[in-house]
Design a protein around this motif. Structure first.
Motif, mmCIF file in Angstrom:
data_model
loop_
_atom_site.group_PDB
_atom_site.id
_atom_site.type_symbol
_atom_site.label_atom_id
_atom_site.label_comp_id
_atom_site.label_asym_id
_atom_site.label_seq_id
_atom_site.Cartn_x
_atom_site.Cartn_y
_atom_site.Cartn_z
ATOM 1 N N ALA A 186 0.802 -1.358 0.098
ATOM 2 C CA ALA A 186 0.000 0.019 0.199
ATOM 3 C C ALA A 186 1.030 1.222 0.087
ATOM 4 O O ALA A 186 0.596 2.219 -0.608
ATOM 5 N N ALA A 187 2.154 1.179 0.625
ATOM 6 C CA ALA A 187 2.942 2.353 1.047
ATOM 7 C C ALA A 187 3.365 2.759 -0.572
ATOM 8 O O ALA A 187 3.835 3.883 -1.046
ATOM 9 N N ASP A 188 3.620 1.496 -1.605
ATOM 10 C CA ASP A 188 4.334 1.865 -2.810
ATOM 11 C C ASP A 188 3.325 2.696 -3.629
ATOM 12 O O ASP A 188 3.651 2.993 -4.717
ATOM 13 N N LYS A 189 1.901 2.536 -3.279
ATOM 14 C CA LYS A 189 1.035 3.150 -4.264
ATOM 15 C C LYS A 189 0.760 4.510 -4.062
ATOM 16 O O LYS A 189 0.212 5.426 -4.866
ATOM 17 N N LYS A 190 1.301 5.084 -2.755
ATOM 18 C CA LYS A 190 1.199 6.456 -2.638
ATOM 19 C C LYS A 190 1.873 7.541 -3.424
ATOM 20 O O LYS A 190 3.014 7.002 -3.925
ATOM 21 N N LYS A 191 1.577 8.590 -3.737
ATOM 22 C CA LYS A 191 2.050 9.605 -4.307
ATOM 23 C C LYS A 191 2.460 9.276 -5.913
ATOM 24 O O LYS A 191 3.094 9.642 -6.649
ATOM 25 N N ARG A 192 1.394 8.268 -6.170
ATOM 26 C CA ARG A 192 1.391 7.833 -7.841
ATOM 27 C C ARG A 192 -0.034 8.036 -8.379
ATOM 28 O O ARG A 192 -1.069 8.151 -7.716
ATOM 29 N N VAL A 235 4.079 9.717 -16.357
ATOM 30 C CA VAL A 235 3.634 9.725 -14.926
ATOM 31 C C VAL A 235 4.134 8.301 -14.326
ATOM 32 O O VAL A 235 3.998 7.221 -14.784
ATOM 33 N N GLU A 236 4.391 8.438 -13.006
ATOM 34 C CA GLU A 236 4.399 7.155 -12.273
ATOM 35 C C GLU A 236 3.137 6.803 -11.714
ATOM 36 O O GLU A 236 2.700 7.645 -11.011
ATOM 37 N N GLY A 237 2.766 5.861 -12.056
ATOM 38 C CA GLY A 237 1.364 5.320 -11.855
ATOM 39 C C GLY A 237 0.987 3.919 -10.968
ATOM 40 O O GLY A 237 2.098 3.141 -11.153
ATOM 41 N N VAL A 238 -0.040 3.618 -10.640
ATOM 42 C CA VAL A 238 -0.662 2.574 -10.243
ATOM 43 C C VAL A 238 -1.563 2.079 -11.053
ATOM 44 O O VAL A 238 -2.596 2.888 -11.384
ATOM 45 N N ASN A 275 -0.313 -8.575 -14.959
ATOM 46 C CA ASN A 275 -1.451 -9.681 -14.908
ATOM 47 C C ASN A 275 -2.838 -8.900 -14.833
ATOM 48 O O ASN A 275 -3.062 -7.975 -14.229
ATOM 49 N N PRO A 276 -3.998 -9.527 -15.319
ATOM 50 C CA PRO A 276 -5.255 -8.957 -15.141
ATOM 51 C C PRO A 276 -5.776 -8.766 -13.821
ATOM 52 O O PRO A 276 -5.483 -9.786 -12.692
ATOM 53 N N GLU A 277 -6.491 -7.878 -13.353
ATOM 54 C CA GLU A 277 -7.396 -7.588 -12.324
ATOM 55 C C GLU A 277 -6.337 -7.468 -10.987
ATOM 56 O O GLU A 277 -6.687 -7.857 -10.117
ATOM 57 N N VAL A 278 -5.011 -7.099 -11.066
ATOM 58 C CA VAL A 278 -4.355 -6.748 -9.925
ATOM 59 C C VAL A 278 -3.578 -5.552 -10.102
ATOM 60 O O VAL A 278 -3.316 -5.035 -11.143
ATOM 61 N N ASP A 279 -3.439 -4.908 -9.016
ATOM 62 C CA ASP A 279 -2.581 -3.640 -8.854
ATOM 63 C C ASP A 279 -1.243 -3.836 -9.275
ATOM 64 O O ASP A 279 -0.509 -4.753 -8.683
ATOM 65 N N ARG A 280 -0.784 -2.957 -10.174
ATOM 66 C CA ARG A 280 0.645 -3.074 -10.366
ATOM 67 C C ARG A 280 1.169 -1.536 -10.609
ATOM 68 O O ARG A 280 0.767 -0.516 -11.125
ATOM 69 N N LEU A 281 2.581 -1.423 -10.151
ATOM 70 C CA LEU A 281 3.118 -0.084 -10.317
ATOM 71 C C LEU A 281 3.639 0.112 -11.794
ATOM 72 O O LEU A 281 3.938 -1.086 -12.506
ATOM 73 N N CYS A 282 3.571 1.136 -12.529
ATOM 74 C CA CYS A 282 4.113 1.469 -13.874
ATOM 75 C C CYS A 282 4.475 2.761 -14.008
ATOM 76 O O CYS A 282 4.441 3.674 -13.105
ATOM 77 N N LEU A 283 5.325 2.783 -14.942
ATOM 78 C CA LEU A 283 5.475 4.081 -15.634
ATOM 79 C C LEU A 283 5.021 4.210 -17.046
ATOM 80 O O LEU A 283 5.049 3.387 -17.899
#
Length: 789
Positions: free
Chosen positions: A262-268, A378-381, A352-360
């Motif tokens: 969860a912490a990795d998704k912040k500020k994205r 953008v740095e995104g989720v 993978n489908p239907e799971v959260d992933r970090l992306c650029l």
């Protein structure tokens, strides 16, 4: 603490950089090279220190280390009198050795320019891949610059894989890599139980010299030569491809969570509601890109989201060091050696489908003419809304399959937008003259025992091309962004043909009534125009082959000079950080800038990128050579079962000693030796790429059909020998008076027939000989041409 002493240094263009990186900066490499270049003679360490007025112990030690590193990297040479001199003086050239199986070799300079011929005597002390400093000794009888060893900088081969051979009580290991021209002597006490005929790995204990062949110790016995899967083990060891994970990498990988924290998704930027989808081959497991398109702004909005590998593979970690060492994932027909551990490549970094992933993500605005008008990263989720195969997309967009459209109904409108954008980008590609060579890619299918069951042509459609064009567009955007912000990075560079290559090509084409425009520097449009003019000619295959061979290979380098084959001024690899290290470096540079960083406080600089570029280009070539070796062995094993059989084929190459033929139905290549051709005196024309019978007038050229019989298969040498099926006019139907054969239409017809029977039983294992590399590359053929991006 001692106060910093006043020091006199040469005018240093990088003094600010050195001061930012070190608490006690010393002269940069560039300044030291200038000092030594301006000196009247080579300077000793003490003389260099005196010239810089260094007396502090820390400065002297830092100088010693820097000079040692510059010698290691081939920038300086330390002569027998302990004097340092720059390698670009005294007719010295540093580079890497490319050995030829016939015993000679070439030094490919690090700084570009013509290769140096290394005669067989010099090559006795060298092995393929060694880095050396060579002294230019003159010009040989063929007009080539010739070199001799001045200093060996780096040995490329610490181990060698090959076949154990015992003759007259002497045991040697015969290298599997034919570019390693010396057999390795194995003393009896170092055999470790290896028997005659077995495949083994030997550690080189003594490198070769002018007087002695290399000596080694058996460290691993791979097994019998014909064991299933042996060809991949041999290729991995022969080409030095890292395949085992170091303990430090396994520890770091184990410490990474299985799910995105969860912490990795912040500020994205939250992109989870954006209906991004992945489109890959049916057997793909690592999904590193997802796409979304909408019609907007009287044009298009394209979002290309790429797995944020940099979030998990950080600088100065064991994971990063191993990814750099591997450089690229290696895709063998029946096995993958990944650049990253499976936990990342098929897990956290796979979209993978239907799971959260970090992306650029690259969020692009594209005009109705296909021009990229706005670039935003953008740095995104994200969350993939569907995992589609190429067949799924083709069924939806090309075949109107209602079942498939219903299954993916939520994303069908966005796929239709992608198709519309693709047509726009395709028109832009054609306008800029991107070169497109016509080639046939193949897929090797295996049975349950790991043996080749069949070799099939790969049918490409708009589904493949949609993704290719999206990836090319994102790669261009990455290059432009990095150029704009002057970030040190690696670019994918493909230079056009130069000098003699252009002259020879133009001469060849003019003899066939074709004109290559563009003067001394023809552009992609000029090449494309020739290909269009030749498309329906009987000698189209020959013309394409010669043009393809005139191309240079695409490489990685920090100077953005464009991509000739794609007709682009800026190009970088951004879309595959799971399997290519250059892409990971591009991600780091973009993220550094997104977070407010500047080039001056970036952890990498230009000279780092030079080193990365050389290494990544080398690992790419290594992977290509290894996969070609495996495919050649597999095809030889397959053709052993067909000795005595006859097949229709196509001449693909002509030499003074015969013609090379590829079988239409099996895509295996073999040689029809000149002595097997109908009895005659044959004359080879290198300019015309032809072999002509003196009395009969038969002419053999690339593109001619030829029916052949399989006569011999040598797995060790990876060679297949053919004979003409008859001694009549089956091959070489073109006469010297200008008659022509049927050209490539026979090959295409055979391909279509073979494609119709492509579906096999579900139990058969499928594996593409290019797999992910095909998906990402907008072309095929020789690297750097139409689609080696």
């Amino acid at each position: 603490m001692a106060s910093r002493q006043k020091r006199k240094t040469p005018k240093d263009p990088n003094a600010e950089r050195e001061a930012a990186r070190y608490s006690r900066p010393i002269a940069s490499r560039e300044a030291l090279l200038r000092l030594l270049h301006d000196a009247a003679e080579p300077m000793s360490y003490d003389e260099v220190a005196a010239a810089l007025e260094f007396t502090h112990e820390d400065d002297l030690e830092a100088l010693r280390r820097r000079l040692k590193a510059m010698v290691r990297d081939g920038q300086l040479l330390l002569n027998r009198r302990e004097g340092y001199l720059p390698v670009d003086s005294e007719n010295l050239v540093r580079g890497r050795i490319i050995a030829h199986p016939d015993g000679f070799g070439f030094l490919v300079p690090d700084e570009g320019g013509g290769d140096l011929y290394m005669n067989p005597r010099e090559m006795r002390a060298l092995m393929h891949g060694d880095r050396i400093v060579a002294r230019i000794t003159g010009v040989d009888r063929r007009g080539r610059r010739e070199g001799a060893i001045a200093e060996i900088l780096e040995r490329a081969n610490s181990t060698v894989v090959g076949r154990i051979a015992v003759e007259s009580g002497v045991t040697v290991l015969v290298p599997d890599n034919k570019r390693i021209i010396q057999d390795v002597l194995i003393p009896n006490e170092y055999l470790e139980g290896a028997r005659d005929g077995q495949i083994a790995v030997a550690e080189i204990t003594d490198q070769p010299t002018y007087r002695r062949q290399p000596v080694g110790r058996v460290t691993r016995i791979l097994g019998d030569r014909l064991a299933a899967g042996m060809e991949v083990d041999v290729a991995i060891n022969s080409h030095g491809i890292p395949s085992d994970w170091p303990e430090a990498v396994e520890r770091e990988t184990a410490a990474i969570d299985d799910e995105v924290a969860a912490a990795d998704k912040k500020k994205r930027k939250d992109l989870r509601k954006l209906p991004l989808v992945t489109i890959d081959g049916a057997d793909s497991k690592d999904f590193d890109d997802a796409v979304y398109c909408e019609s907007k702004w009287n044009g298009w909005r394209l979002v290309v989201a790429i797995a944020d590998v940099g979030a998990y593979v950080e600088e100065d970690t064991a994971l990063d060091a191993e990814a750099e060492r591997r450089g690229t994932s290696v895709y063998f027909p029946n096995r993958v050696v990944p650049m990253l551990p499976e936990k990342l490549s098929n897990g956290l970094c796979s979209l993978n489908p239907e799971v959260d992933r970090l992306c650029l993500a690259a969020d692009l605005r594209i005009g109705k003419d296909g021009t990229v008008e706005r670039i935003r990263f953008v740095e995104g989720v994200m969350r993939s809304h569907a995992r589609l195969t190429y067949d799924d997309v083709a069924n939806i967009l090309l075949h109107g399959d209602q079942n498939t459209r219903e299954r993916f109904r939520k994303v069908v409108p966005h796929l239709e937008n992608l198709h519309g954008l693709f047509k726009t980008l395709l028109q832009a590609r054609r306008r800029r003259g991107a070169i497109e060579f016509d080639s046939t890619e193949t897929e090797i299918q295996f049975d349950d025992d790991g043996r080749i069951d069949s070799i099939e042509p790969v049918e490409r459609n708009d589904a493949h091309r949609i993704i290719e064009e999206c990836m090319v567009t994102a790669n261009v955007a990455a290059a432009r962004y990095l150029q704009k912000h002057k970030m040190p990075a690696l670019y994918r560079v493909h230079n056009g043909p130069e000098g003699d290559q252009v002259d020879e090509l133009r001469t060849f084409l003019s003899e066939r009534g074709l004109r290559l425009a563009g003067g001394s520097e023809p552009g992609p449009k000029d090449f494309s125009r020739v290909l269009e003019e030749a498309a329906n000619r009987p000698d189209a295959y020959l013309i394409q082959t010669v043009m393809l061979r005139s191309m240079q290979r695409a490489v990685y380098q920090p100077d953005c000079t464009g991509h000739f084959g794609l007709g682009l001024d800026e190009y970088a690899h951004f879309t595959s950080p799971i399997r290519r290290y250059p892409d990971l470096l591009v991600h780091r540079a973009i993220k550094h800038r997104l977070n407010g960083g500047k080039p001056r406080n970036y952890s990498y600089e230009h000279e780092d990128m030079v080193r990365f570029g050389d290494h990544c280009s080398l690992t790419e070539r290594r992977a290509d050579e290894a996969t070609r070796d495996v495919e050649a062995v597999l095809k030889c094993q397959y053709m052993q079962e067909h000795v005595g059989s006859e097949f229709e084929g196509l001449i693909t190459g002509v030499t003074s000693f015969g013609v090379f033929v590829v079988l239409n139905s099996m895509y295996a290549e073999g040689l029809v030796h000149v002595t097997s051709l109908p009895k005659d005196y044959y004359h080879f024309d290198p300019a015309g790429h032809s072999l002509t019978g003196e009395r009969s007038g038969r002419v053999y050229r690339p593109g001619d059909p030829m029916r052949v019989r399989v006569t011999r298969v040598d797995i060790d040498e990876r060679k297949i020998d053919f004979d003409p099926a008859t001694d009549g006019d089956e091959g070489g139907k073109r006469k010297a008076d200008g008659g022509v054969g049927r050209g490539r239409s026979d090959r295409k017809t055979a391909s279509k027939k073979k494609a119709a029977s492509k579906k096999k039983a579900a139990s058969k294992k499928k594996s593409s000989s290019r797999r992910r590399s095909r998906k990402k590359s907008p072309a095929a053929g020789k690297a750097g041409a139409q689609g080696s991006d």
